[in-house]
Design an enzyme around this catalytic site. Structure first.
Site, PDB file in Angstrom:
ATOM      1  N   HIS A 139      -3.070 -10.492  11.771  1.00  0.00           N
ATOM      2  CA  HIS A 139      -2.462  -9.235  11.310  1.00  0.00           C
ATOM      3  C   HIS A 139      -2.202  -8.373  12.550  1.00  0.00           C
ATOM      4  CE1 HIS A 139      -1.612  -5.456   9.528  1.00  0.00           C
ATOM      5  NE2 HIS A 139      -2.751  -4.915   9.910  1.00  0.00           N
ATOM      6  N   CYS A 175      -3.508  -3.516   4.135  1.00  0.00           N
ATOM      7  CA  CYS A 175      -2.633  -4.584   4.665  1.00  0.00           C
ATOM      8  C   CYS A 175      -2.994  -5.963   4.132  1.00  0.00           C
ATOM      9  CB  CYS A 175      -2.708  -4.617   6.184  1.00  0.00           C
ATOM     10  SG  CYS A 175      -2.166  -3.097   6.939  1.00  0.00           S
ATOM     11  N   GLU A 228       0.839  -1.192   0.000  1.00  0.00           N
ATOM     12  CA  GLU A 228       0.000   0.000   0.000  1.00  0.00           C
ATOM     13  C   GLU A 228       0.874   1.242   0.000  1.00  0.00           C
ATOM     14  OE1 GLU A 228      -1.956   0.854   3.886  1.00  0.00           O
ATOM     15  OE2 GLU A 228      -1.528  -1.257   4.223  1.00  0.00           O
TER      16      GLU A 228
END
Ligand code: HMG
Length: 409
Positions: free
Chosen positions: A248, A119, A87
Site C-alpha cells: 500500500h 485503505c 473511505e
C-alpha cells in the site's frame, strides 16, 4: 457445477482510472514554501491526481470498470457479487455500490454492497470475493470488486502533499487470467488513532508520524500471522521467494520503509541485510511505484493500481512467479497475502491501460486546485474526450444525478 480449486481463484481482469486533472507537486511545494526535494525525494512523490467537479467516488469506480465490459473481458450476466471498497462514500446510508450497479447495468440478482475500512476496504473486498467464488453461493459466477477514493487532507498541512484520487476494478473468478490468490493470508487488526475522518468532515485528520509506525507494526504483525497461516511453509527467507513485493503506497517512500521493515526480519548480519535490501528494493519494489508517483494516494485503490502497473509493464517476466502484496488500512487492519501470475497473464495484462492513464492529463495550477478542493464534487458537464463514460451531472435535493454515455455491452 464443480468446486473451484481454492488456490486457483483470483483476479481475471483489471480496470483502472485516474481523473484527468493533475497537480505537479513542485508547484504546490513552491506555493507552501517547502523545498521541492522534501516532496520528490523525501516522500518520493511527483504529482497528484485532482478530481474535476463532475467526478466523485461513484464515477471513478464506473470509469474503471466500464472498459472491462466494453472490451468483452466479462459479461454483465456473469457478475453475482459487486463490492465497492471506499473511505470516501457519497452518502451515509445509500451505498456508492448501488449507483455503480445501476450505471454498469448489472443484474438485479447481483449481491451489492459497500465496504469501509480506510485503505484496506478494497483488499477486504477482493479477498472476501475470492472466498465467495470458492463457495457454493457463487454458483459459478464472478465477482466485481471496485476500489475508489479521493484522498483529502487540510490545505496547508504536511499531509496535503499525500492527496490523490483514482479507482481500480477487479473481476474475481475461478479461472483467473491475471493473478491466482493464495487463500492463506496473514492479518493484523488493532484499534489505533493514526488517521480518521469524523462524519461531518471532508478532510481526513491524521497523526502523520504515528501513522507510519502503525503501518510498519501492522506489517510485522501480518507477516507473523502469514507465517502461521502457511503452516510450516511460511518459514525461511522471503526475499528470493517472491519476484515482486507490492505495498500500500500512501506516498512512494512508504514502500521503501515497508520493504526495509520486511528485510529487517530476514536472517543474516546487518551488512548482508543492507546489501540484500538495496538490490531487492531496486528490482522488486521500486519498478511498480511509477503510477503512485504520478497519482498520489488513492487509498483503497493504491495497491491495485500498483498491481495494474506491474502486470501491464512487467507480466511477461513474472509468469509462474509468486508475488507478495501488503494492504494497510488505518484504524487499523492490514493483510499480507500472495499470488501467482499464471502462464498467459502477460497477454491478459496488455489491455489494462495503466500507462495510458498518464497521457493527456491536464495540469492545474495551485489556485485552480484550491478552488476545486473547496467546491468538491458538485456536478458539472465534462468536455468531450475527458476519459470516462460516466459523470456526476448535479446534486439536487441531496440526490445525486449521474449521466453515462453509451458504451459497448
Ligand atoms: P512531514 O512533516 O513532511 O515529514 O510529513 P518529515 O518532516 O518527516 O519529512 C518527510 C521525509 O522528507 C523525511 O524522510 C525527511 O528526512 C525528508 P525520512 O526520514 O522519513 O526518510 N526530507 C527531505 N528530503 C530531501 N530534501 C529535503 C528534505 N526535508 C525533509 N529538503 C507525512 C510526512 C507522511 C507524515 C505527512 O505527509 C502525512 O501526515 N501524510 C498523511 C499520512 C500518511 O500518508 N501516512 C502513511 C502511513 S498510514 C497509511 O498508509 C494509511 C493511509 O493511506 C490512510 C488509510 O488507510 O485510509 C494514509
Amino acid at each position: 457445477m464443480s468446486t473451484p480449486d481454492p488456490i486457483g481463484v483470483g483476479i481475471d481482469a483489471l480496470g483502472v482510472y485516474l481523473p484527468r486533472y493533475v497537480l505537479p507537486l513542485e508547484r504546490l511545494a513552491a506555493a507552501r514554501d517547502v523545498p521541492a526535494e522534501k516532496i520528490t525525494v523525501g516522500l518520493g512523490a511527483h504529482a497528484m491526481a485532482v478530481t474535476p467537479p463532475w467526478e466523485d467516488t461513484v464515477t471513478l469506480a464506473v470509469n474503471a470498470a466500464a472498459p472491462l465490459f466494453a472490451r468483452g473481458e466479462v459479461r454483465r450476466d456473469e457478475i453475482g457479487l459487486l463490492v465497492l471498497g471506499t473511505e470516501t462514500a457519497v452518502d451515509h446510508a445509500k451505498p456508492a455500490s448501488i449507483f455503480v450497479h445501476e450505471l454498469l447495468g448489472l443484474p438485479a440478482s447481483c449481491r451489492t454492497f459497500e465496504v469501509k475500512h480506510a485503505c484496506y476496504g478494497g483488499t477486504a473486498g477482493v479477498l472476501l470475493a475470492a472466498d465467495w467464488v470458492r463457495s457454493p453461493a457463487s454458483r459459478g459466477r464472478k465477482a466485481l470488486v471496485l476500489a475508489s477514493d479521493i484522498a483529502r487532507y487540510e490545505l496547508g498541512s504536511s499531509a496535503e502533499f499525500t492527496q490523490g484520487a483514482g479507482a481500480a476494478a477487479m473481476v474475481v473468478s475461478a479461472a483467473p487470467r491475471l493473478l491466482r490468490l493464495d487463500p492463506a493470508t496473514g492479518v493484523h487488526a488493532s484499534s489505533v488513532w493514526d488517521f480518521w475522518r469524523p462524519l461531518d468532515r471532508r478532510e481526513a485528520l491524521v497523526d502523520g508520524k504515528f501513522s507510519l509506525d502503525c503501518y510498519l507494526d501492522a506489517l510485522t504483525g501480518a507477516l507473523a500471522d502469514w507465517r502461521t497461516a502457511r503452516n510450516g511453509d511460511g518459514a525461511g527467507p522471503l526475499l528470493e521467494r517472491f519476484a515482486a513485493f507490492l505495498y500500500h503506497t500512501p506516498f512512494p517512500k512508504m514502500a521503501h520503509k515497508a520493504h526495509a521493515r520486511l528485510v529487517a526480519g530476514e536472517d543474516g548480519d546487518a551488512d548482508a541485510r543492507a546489501h540484500a535490501f538495496e538490490r531487492s528494493y531496486a528490482e522488486r519494489v521500486d519498478p511498480w511505484l511509477a503510477l503512485a508517483r504520478q497519482s498520489g494516494n488513492t487509498y483503497t485503490a493504491s495497491l491495485w493500481l500498483a498491481l495494474a502497473w506491474m502486470a501491464e509493464q512487467h507480466a511477461s517476466a513474472l509468469e509462474e512467479r509468486d508475488v507478495a502484496l501488503f494492504s494497510y488500512g488505518s484504524g487499523s487492519c492490514a493483510e499480507f497475502f500472495t499470488g501467482r501470475f499464471p502462464t498467459g497473464s502477460a497477454a491478459a495484462a496488455g489491455a489494462i491501460g495503466a500507462r495510458a492513464l498518464l497521457a493527456g492529463r491536464r495540469e492545474v495550477d495551485v489556485a485552480e486546485y484550491e478552488a476545486l478542493l473547496r467546491d468538491g464534487p458538485r456536478g458539472g458537464t465534462p468536455p468531450a474526450g475527458y476519459g470516462g463514460v460516466c459523470h456526476l451531472a448535479e446534486v439536487r435535493d441531496h440526490k445525486r444525478v449521474y449521466r453515462s454515455e453509451a458504451w459497448a455491452a
